[in-house]
Design a protein around this motif. Structure first.
Motif, PDB file in Angstrom:
ATOM      1  N   LEU A  93       0.832  -1.205   0.000  1.00  0.00           N
ATOM      2  CA  LEU A  93       0.000   0.000   0.000  1.00  0.00           C
ATOM      3  C   LEU A  93       0.870   1.260   0.000  1.00  0.00           C
ATOM      4  CD1 LEU A  93      -2.813  -1.011   2.529  1.00  0.00           C
ATOM      5  CD2 LEU A  93      -2.916  -1.039   0.031  1.00  0.00           C
ATOM      6  N   LEU A  94       2.016   1.203   0.694  1.00  0.00           N
ATOM      7  CA  LEU A  94       2.934   2.345   0.690  1.00  0.00           C
ATOM      8  C   LEU A  94       3.453   2.623  -0.719  1.00  0.00           C
ATOM      9  CD1 LEU A  94       5.168   1.869   3.894  1.00  0.00           C
ATOM     10  CD2 LEU A  94       3.147   3.320   3.600  1.00  0.00           C
ATOM     11  N   ILE A  95       3.853   1.567  -1.421  1.00  0.00           N
ATOM     12  CA  ILE A  95       4.355   1.743  -2.787  1.00  0.00           C
ATOM     13  C   ILE A  95       3.258   2.308  -3.687  1.00  0.00           C
ATOM     14  CG2 ILE A  95       5.117   0.498  -4.855  1.00  0.00           C
ATOM     15  CD1 ILE A  95       7.336   0.897  -2.886  1.00  0.00           C
ATOM     16  N   ALA A 249       8.084  -7.983  -6.898  1.00  0.00           N
ATOM     17  CA  ALA A 249       9.000  -6.914  -7.309  1.00  0.00           C
ATOM     18  C   ALA A 249       8.451  -6.115  -8.482  1.00  0.00           C
ATOM     19  CB  ALA A 249      10.350  -7.527  -7.692  1.00  0.00           C
ATOM     20  N   MET A 250       7.115  -6.071  -8.610  1.00  0.00           N
ATOM     21  CA  MET A 250       6.520  -5.513  -9.819  1.00  0.00           C
ATOM     22  C   MET A 250       5.376  -4.539  -9.555  1.00  0.00           C
ATOM     23  SD  MET A 250       8.059  -6.896 -12.412  1.00  0.00           S
ATOM     24  CE  MET A 250       6.859  -6.602 -13.698  1.00  0.00           C
ATOM     25  N   LEU A 251       5.220  -4.040  -8.347  1.00  0.00           N
ATOM     26  CA  LEU A 251       4.035  -3.241  -8.035  1.00  0.00           C
ATOM     27  C   LEU A 251       3.883  -1.971  -8.877  1.00  0.00           C
ATOM     28  CD1 LEU A 251       3.790  -3.670  -4.173  1.00  0.00           C
ATOM     29  CD2 LEU A 251       2.139  -4.418  -5.880  1.00  0.00           C
ATOM     30  N   PRO A 252       4.911  -1.101  -9.012  1.00  0.00           N
ATOM     31  CA  PRO A 252       4.726   0.076  -9.870  1.00  0.00           C
ATOM     32  C   PRO A 252       4.461  -0.302 -11.318  1.00  0.00           C
ATOM     33  CG  PRO A 252       6.634   0.352  -8.434  1.00  0.00           C
ATOM     34  CD  PRO A 252       6.218  -1.079  -8.333  1.00  0.00           C
ATOM     35  N   GLU A 253       5.112  -1.386 -11.773  1.00  0.00           N
ATOM     36  CA  GLU A 253       4.893  -1.843 -13.142  1.00  0.00           C
ATOM     37  C   GLU A 253       3.447  -2.284 -13.346  1.00  0.00           C
ATOM     38  OE1 GLU A 253       9.302  -2.296 -12.416  1.00  0.00           O
ATOM     39  OE2 GLU A 253       7.465  -2.404 -11.267  1.00  0.00           O
ATOM     40  N   ILE A 254       2.894  -2.960 -12.345  1.00  0.00           N
ATOM     41  CA  ILE A 254       1.489  -3.362 -12.416  1.00  0.00           C
ATOM     42  C   ILE A 254       0.575  -2.141 -12.347  1.00  0.00           C
ATOM     43  CG2 ILE A 254      -0.341  -4.570 -11.164  1.00  0.00           C
ATOM     44  CD1 ILE A 254       1.771  -6.655 -10.358  1.00  0.00           C
ATOM     45  N   SER A 400       9.309   1.035   3.030  1.00  0.00           N
ATOM     46  CA  SER A 400       9.331   1.854   4.250  1.00  0.00           C
ATOM     47  C   SER A 400      10.282   3.027   4.108  1.00  0.00           C
ATOM     48  CB  SER A 400       9.730   0.988   5.446  1.00  0.00           C
ATOM     49  OG  SER A 400       8.769  -0.020   5.686  1.00  0.00           O
ATOM     50  N   LEU A 401      11.480   2.760   3.574  1.00  0.00           N
ATOM     51  CA  LEU A 401      12.458   3.835   3.391  1.00  0.00           C
ATOM     52  C   LEU A 401      11.969   4.858   2.363  1.00  0.00           C
ATOM     53  CD1 LEU A 401      15.822   1.829   3.391  1.00  0.00           C
ATOM     54  CD2 LEU A 401      14.772   3.101   5.282  1.00  0.00           C
ATOM     55  N   ALA A 402      11.333   4.375   1.308  1.00  0.00           N
ATOM     56  CA  ALA A 402      10.840   5.272   0.261  1.00  0.00           C
ATOM     57  C   ALA A 402       9.756   6.198   0.805  1.00  0.00           C
ATOM     58  CB  ALA A 402      10.304   4.451  -0.916  1.00  0.00           C
ATOM     59  N   PHE A 403       8.858   5.647   1.606  1.00  0.00           N
ATOM     60  CA  PHE A 403       7.785   6.476   2.163  1.00  0.00           C
ATOM     61  C   PHE A 403       8.353   7.529   3.111  1.00  0.00           C
ATOM     62  CE2 PHE A 403       4.155   7.506   4.847  1.00  0.00           C
ATOM     63  CZ  PHE A 403       3.146   7.654   3.902  1.00  0.00           C
ATOM     64  N   LEU A 404       9.329   7.137   3.919  1.00  0.00           N
ATOM     65  CA  LEU A 404       9.969   8.111   4.816  1.00  0.00           C
ATOM     66  C   LEU A 404      10.677   9.195   4.019  1.00  0.00           C
ATOM     67  CD1 LEU A 404      11.466   5.684   7.495  1.00  0.00           C
ATOM     68  CD2 LEU A 404       9.599   7.312   7.847  1.00  0.00           C
ATOM     69  N   ARG A 405      11.350   8.787   2.941  1.00  0.00           N
ATOM     70  CA  ARG A 405      12.097   9.728   2.106  1.00  0.00           C
ATOM     71  C   ARG A 405      11.170  10.722   1.406  1.00  0.00           C
ATOM     72  NH1 ARG A 405      17.372  11.581   1.366  1.00  0.00           N
ATOM     73  NH2 ARG A 405      17.694  12.144  -0.822  1.00  0.00           N
ATOM     74  N   SER A 406       9.963  10.285   1.075  1.00  0.00           N
ATOM     75  CA  SER A 406       9.044  11.145   0.335  1.00  0.00           C
ATOM     76  C   SER A 406       8.600  12.350   1.155  1.00  0.00           C
ATOM     77  CB  SER A 406       7.819  10.344  -0.105  1.00  0.00           C
ATOM     78  OG  SER A 406       6.989  10.025   1.006  1.00  0.00           O
TER      79      SER A 406
END
Length: 458
Positions: A93-95, A249-254, A400-406
């Motif tokens: 869900l974060l991605i 390993a494909m969520l944004p692609e989907i 988790s790191l990506a959401f924090l970075r955003s």
């Protein structure tokens, strides 16, 4: 305006703008992961659910779960399985929530990592994604070959065909499917695969319980077996196996194949897919460990004995589902290399030259995967190392790191702090899991190479 301010501004207006704004696609065309229309997808949340369920809930993913529980024991095994389910659902869900980060639609994991962490993030995610995709396809090709061989042996008990030959047959079939242009073109294939997932789970769980009831329950051993060091390495290996079972390993692609509102549709698709995952994973893991205890095989179908026709049916479901999953995971590799092979002299290419180049690319990829799977058909080992090195960084740590970075924050201070602590805890703990799983998997691969010759007919 800074990138973080732009993100917050866009979040406030997203509901009104999402159906009106169209941004240029950044993903590679055709064999790549975006649709032919670019980032403007055409799929519904149901299609997203088909894709997510197909990439995660494969027989190769949850067939080893009873064995993982046997290596961890009931308390730790149940805790690891349940926490892995909740952590990856949350991370997915974060991605999905970062789809419009920085005012652009992030159509691949690589582009999302680049926009957040720069070139270092881009190349790190590229490496992890390639390891996850290639490792997953090696593991599931071994599983498909094993299922095809089991079906063959049911009808021809004295047949001479080996596991390696069935792995080659499956590889040839996947080469044909690889000529379909993109993920969206696989939507009906994956719909069939999703129903096959349900069929496999239902059949296997039923047959497992049937076999379990016909064994001597008093003699069944559910205790950890082996020396102290063996128990430790088995538990490490099991953590990698559980991480693999939730690999996606494909969520944004989907998400790039889903029509607007993309976030809402992706949230629905992910949650629907995880409904299937919870029912199938937990039921099979618990019933398999209950039925066979510490003697359960890494591939649960190998532990089943009666009735034979239902085992054949479960193997048929497995092959159908794996055929779609394989295609989802080969697309990042195709997209990455196609972007380089087909970008030169684009204006002077003919349809024939494009087809020949793509055929050469897909043939090279399939040949490599098939060769490795046939030479080292150690299914459980590939599952564990792929989960530890490939999927754990992508599916547990990076979101988790990506959401924090955003820089995205909640208005409620207590909830904001709690979410930050949760994200940091997930990224730290699963970094440790990745390390331990890698240690366990490498040890067992070394032991198997010493025990078996290359191209061994398992």
């Amino acid at each position: 305006m800074t990138s973080k301010e732009a993100w917050k501004h866009r979040e406030g207006e997203e509901e009104e703008e999402e159906e009106e704004v169209e941004l240029r696609a950044t993903a590679p065309p055709l064999h790549g992961t975006a649709t032919k229309e670019g980032a403007q997808g055409r799929g519904t949340w149901k299609h997203a659910a088909f894709h997510v369920a197909t990439t995660i809930a494969t027989p190769a993913a949850y067939a080893p779960l009873p064995s993982a529980l046997a290596s961890l024991g009931w308390p730790l095994g149940v805790f690891s399985l349940v926490s892995g389910t909740l952590a990856t659902w949350y991370s997915s869900l974060l991605i999905a929530s970062l789809w419009g980060w920085n005012g652009e639609k992030q159509t691949t994991y690589r582009h999302l990592a680049n926009s957040l962490f720069g070139p270092g993030g881009y190349w790190s995610i590229t490496i992890f994604q390639q390891i996850a995709s290639v490792g997953n396809n090696i593991a599931i090709q071994i599983a498909a070959g094993s299922s095809l061989k089991a079906i063959y042996k049911h009808y021809y008990p004295n047949g001479s065909l080996t596991l390696q030959e069935f792995i080659i047959f499956f590889g040839a079939f996947e080469l044909v499917l690889s000529q379909l242009p993109d993920i969206h073109s696989l939507r009906w294939v994956n719909a069939i695969c999703t129903f096959s997932t349900i069929g496999f789970a239902g059949t296997t769980i039923g047959v497992t319980i049937y076999n379990g009831k016909r064994t001597d329950r008093k003699a069944m051993n559910h205790k950890l077996v082996g020396s102290s060091s063996s128990k430790i390495f088995k538990s490490f290996n099991a953590l990698g196996t559980i991480a693999f079972s939730f690999g996606d390993a494909m969520l944004p692609e989907i998400q790039s194949t889903v029509k607007d509102p993309a976030k809402c549709n992706m949230y629905k698709g992910i949650s629907a897919a995880y409904g299937i995952i919870v029912l199938s994973y937990w039921s099979l893991a618990f019933s398999g460990y209950w039925a066979f205890g510490s003697t359960v095989q890494p591939y649960i179908l190998s532990s089943l004995t009666i009735p034979r026709w239902t085992i054949v049916m479960a193997n048929i479901f497995a092959v159908i589902q794996i055929s779609g999953c394989f295609q989802i995971y080969c697309r990042p590799s195709y997209a990455y290399f196609e972007g380089r092979l087909l970008s030169e002299n684009a204006n002077h290419r003919t349809r024939v030259s494009v087809f020949v180049r793509r055929l050469g690319l897909t043939t090279s990829y399939m040949s490599l995967i098939t060769l490795i799977a046939a030479a080292m058909p150690f299914f459980g080992d590939f599952v564990a190392i792929c989960g530890a090195i490939g999927f754990t960084p992508l599916d547990f740590v990076f979101p988790s790191l990506a959401f924090l970075r955003s820089g995205r924050t909640l208005k409620n201070r207590k909830l904001r702090v709690a979410m930050q602590i949760l994200n940091i805890s997930i990224s730290v703990w699963f970094s440790v899991v990745a390390l331990l799983g890698c240690i366990g998997a490498i040890r067992f691969i070394i032991l198997d190479i010493k025990t078996y010759k290359f191209f061994h007919d398992m």
